[in-house]
Scaffold this motif. Structure first.
Motif, PDB file in Angstrom:
ATOM      1  N   VAL A 198       0.544  -9.976   2.868  1.00  0.00           N
ATOM      2  CA  VAL A 198       0.535  -9.345   1.550  1.00  0.00           C
ATOM      3  C   VAL A 198       1.669  -8.338   1.517  1.00  0.00           C
ATOM      4  O   VAL A 198       1.781  -7.472   2.391  1.00  0.00           O
ATOM      5  N   ILE A 199       2.528  -8.459   0.510  1.00  0.00           N
ATOM      6  CA  ILE A 199       3.686  -7.573   0.355  1.00  0.00           C
ATOM      7  C   ILE A 199       3.530  -6.844  -0.976  1.00  0.00           C
ATOM      8  O   ILE A 199       3.349  -7.471  -2.020  1.00  0.00           O
ATOM      9  N   LEU A 200       3.586  -5.517  -0.926  1.00  0.00           N
ATOM     10  CA  LEU A 200       3.520  -4.689  -2.133  1.00  0.00           C
ATOM     11  C   LEU A 200       4.888  -4.057  -2.359  1.00  0.00           C
ATOM     12  O   LEU A 200       5.468  -3.488  -1.426  1.00  0.00           O
ATOM     13  N   ILE A 201       5.384  -4.134  -3.587  1.00  0.00           N
ATOM     14  CA  ILE A 201       6.691  -3.557  -3.931  1.00  0.00           C
ATOM     15  C   ILE A 201       6.494  -2.616  -5.114  1.00  0.00           C
ATOM     16  O   ILE A 201       6.208  -3.048  -6.227  1.00  0.00           O
ATOM     17  N   ASP A 202       6.637  -1.322  -4.835  1.00  0.00           N
ATOM     18  CA  ASP A 202       6.391  -0.280  -5.830  1.00  0.00           C
ATOM     19  C   ASP A 202       7.671   0.511  -6.070  1.00  0.00           C
ATOM     20  O   ASP A 202       8.607   0.470  -5.265  1.00  0.00           O
ATOM     21  N   ALA A 244      -2.388  -4.303   2.842  1.00  0.00           N
ATOM     22  CA  ALA A 244      -1.098  -4.993   2.777  1.00  0.00           C
ATOM     23  C   ALA A 244      -0.375  -4.923   4.108  1.00  0.00           C
ATOM     24  O   ALA A 244      -0.473  -3.937   4.840  1.00  0.00           O
ATOM     25  N   SER A 245       0.387  -5.970   4.394  1.00  0.00           N
ATOM     26  CA  SER A 245       1.143  -6.065   5.637  1.00  0.00           C
ATOM     27  C   SER A 245       2.478  -5.345   5.545  1.00  0.00           C
ATOM     28  O   SER A 245       2.918  -4.688   6.475  1.00  0.00           O
ATOM     29  N   VAL A 246       3.155  -5.520   4.411  1.00  0.00           N
ATOM     30  CA  VAL A 246       4.469  -4.920   4.182  1.00  0.00           C
ATOM     31  C   VAL A 246       4.382  -4.136   2.881  1.00  0.00           C
ATOM     32  O   VAL A 246       3.938  -4.669   1.862  1.00  0.00           O
ATOM     33  N   ARG A 247       4.801  -2.857   2.940  1.00  0.00           N
ATOM     34  CA  ARG A 247       4.663  -1.970   1.786  1.00  0.00           C
ATOM     35  C   ARG A 247       6.022  -1.346   1.495  1.00  0.00           C
ATOM     36  O   ARG A 247       6.600  -0.691   2.359  1.00  0.00           O
ATOM     37  N   VAL A 248       6.497  -1.531   0.281  1.00  0.00           N
ATOM     38  CA  VAL A 248       7.856  -1.145  -0.083  1.00  0.00           C
ATOM     39  C   VAL A 248       7.830  -0.101  -1.199  1.00  0.00           C
ATOM     40  O   VAL A 248       7.096  -0.261  -2.179  1.00  0.00           O
ATOM     41  N   TRP A 249       8.650   0.935  -1.033  1.00  0.00           N
ATOM     42  CA  TRP A 249       8.907   1.885  -2.116  1.00  0.00           C
ATOM     43  C   TRP A 249      10.395   1.799  -2.429  1.00  0.00           C
ATOM     44  O   TRP A 249      11.228   1.911  -1.537  1.00  0.00           O
ATOM     45  N   VAL A 250      10.713   1.572  -3.714  1.00  0.00           N
ATOM     46  CA  VAL A 250      12.101   1.492  -4.161  1.00  0.00           C
ATOM     47  C   VAL A 250      12.408   2.769  -4.933  1.00  0.00           C
ATOM     48  O   VAL A 250      11.742   3.075  -5.933  1.00  0.00           O
ATOM     49  N   GLU A 251      13.412   3.497  -4.477  1.00  0.00           N
ATOM     50  CA  GLU A 251      13.822   4.772  -5.075  1.00  0.00           C
ATOM     51  C   GLU A 251      15.159   4.576  -5.774  1.00  0.00           C
ATOM     52  O   GLU A 251      16.002   3.804  -5.311  1.00  0.00           O
ATOM     53  N   SER A 252      15.351   5.266  -6.895  1.00  0.00           N
ATOM     54  CA  SER A 252      16.618   5.174  -7.618  1.00  0.00           C
ATOM     55  C   SER A 252      16.752   6.388  -8.525  1.00  0.00           C
ATOM     56  O   SER A 252      15.749   6.899  -9.030  1.00  0.00           O
ATOM     57  N   THR A 261       2.453  11.863  -7.518  1.00  0.00           N
ATOM     58  CA  THR A 261       1.816  13.104  -7.067  1.00  0.00           C
ATOM     59  C   THR A 261       0.497  12.820  -6.349  1.00  0.00           C
ATOM     60  O   THR A 261       0.208  13.387  -5.296  1.00  0.00           O
ATOM     61  N   ARG A 262      -0.306  11.947  -6.911  1.00  0.00           N
ATOM     62  CA  ARG A 262      -1.636  11.655  -6.375  1.00  0.00           C
ATOM     63  C   ARG A 262      -1.585  10.774  -5.126  1.00  0.00           C
ATOM     64  O   ARG A 262      -2.279  11.017  -4.147  1.00  0.00           O
ATOM     65  N   ASP A 263      -0.756   9.717  -5.170  1.00  0.00           N
ATOM     66  CA  ASP A 263      -0.814   8.672  -4.143  1.00  0.00           C
ATOM     67  C   ASP A 263       0.284   8.746  -3.099  1.00  0.00           C
ATOM     68  O   ASP A 263       0.175   8.104  -2.060  1.00  0.00           O
ATOM     69  N   HIS A 316       3.331   5.919   2.240  1.00  0.00           N
ATOM     70  CA  HIS A 316       2.551   4.760   2.698  1.00  0.00           C
ATOM     71  C   HIS A 316       3.412   3.505   2.866  1.00  0.00           C
ATOM     72  O   HIS A 316       2.908   2.450   3.243  1.00  0.00           O
ATOM     73  N   ALA A 317       4.702   3.632   2.584  1.00  0.00           N
ATOM     74  CA  ALA A 317       5.595   2.471   2.653  1.00  0.00           C
ATOM     75  C   ALA A 317       6.011   2.186   4.089  1.00  0.00           C
ATOM     76  O   ALA A 317       6.217   3.107   4.882  1.00  0.00           O
ATOM     77  N   THR A 318       6.127   0.904   4.399  1.00  0.00           N
ATOM     78  CA  THR A 318       6.725   0.509   5.674  1.00  0.00           C
ATOM     79  C   THR A 318       8.244   0.447   5.546  1.00  0.00           C
ATOM     80  O   THR A 318       8.945   0.477   6.552  1.00  0.00           O
TER      81      THR A 318
END
Length: 196
Positions: free
Chosen positions: A36-40, A140-148, A181-183, A188-190
């Motif tokens: 499971v891959i999450l992309i936030d 989730a196995s892979v957790r992604v945070w995309v910053e910009s 702010t909350r989460d 939590h990103a890998t």
């Protein structure tokens, strides 16, 4: 024959390509058949572009299922509601080896439409603002945070969605602010990727 774009020609494309390579390595290293891959990330950060590239270059034999949260948010105030629904009806069943279901939100009609099954035996990619929380991270196995940067994000998002999105930009940004702010999704990103 044209040459591949250089870093200076397409810095966003370069970052997304490198990010895709890193995610492919992470997925292969897991060794399991149904990761499971999450992309936030905030609106316009590059989540959808990264997801598209990853699906084009998917490293496993089993094709992934894609759930884009844009299809499930119940309206312009629906960030939290969609994440709660997807957690309860997709991520938890998937983690327990059970079929999950998600419902498409019909933006024109302003109501839920058809639903779709999610096979627990196949990989799953979920992409969308708000998806990475302490609860979903554990599923989730892979957790992604995309910053910009904000200016880049706004330009990309409004170029993509134009006048449909423009009146709701601040309204949606306030929901993203609460989520961050909350989460604390980046914590939590890998993987954290910074897109220009």
């Amino acid at each position: 024959m044209s040459s591949a774009p250089s870093r200076s020609d397409d810095p966003v494309g370069q970052v997304l390509t490198e990010a895709t390579d890193a995610l492919r390595d992470d997925i292969l290293a897991l060794g399991g058949p149904a990761p499971v891959i999450l992309i936030d990330g905030r609106s316009g950060a590059g989540k959808t572009s990264l997801t598209r590239l990853l699906l084009e270059r998917w490293p496993l034999d089993a094709s992934p299922q894609l759930l884009a949260l844009d299809s499930t948010y119940p309206g312009w105030d629906g960030l939290d509601a969609a994440v709660e629904d997807v957690t309860r009806h997709v991520l938890i069943p998937h983690a327990n080896g059970q079929q999950g279901r998600w419902r498409r939100w019909d933006w024109s009609a302003g109501e839920y439409a058809e639903s779709y099954g999610v096979d627990p035996d196949l990989p799953l990619v979920i992409e969308g603002s708000g998806i990475l929380t302490p609860t979903t991270a554990a599923l989730a196995s892979v957790r992604v945070w995309v910053e910009s940067p904000a200016d880049s994000r706004r330009e990309r998002a409004l170029e993509r969605d134009g006048d449909t999105y423009r009146p709701h930009w601040e309204r949606w940004a306030r929901q993203e602010d609460r989520h961050i702010t909350r989460d604390d999704p980046a914590a939590h990103a890998t993987r954290v990727f910074v897109v220009p």
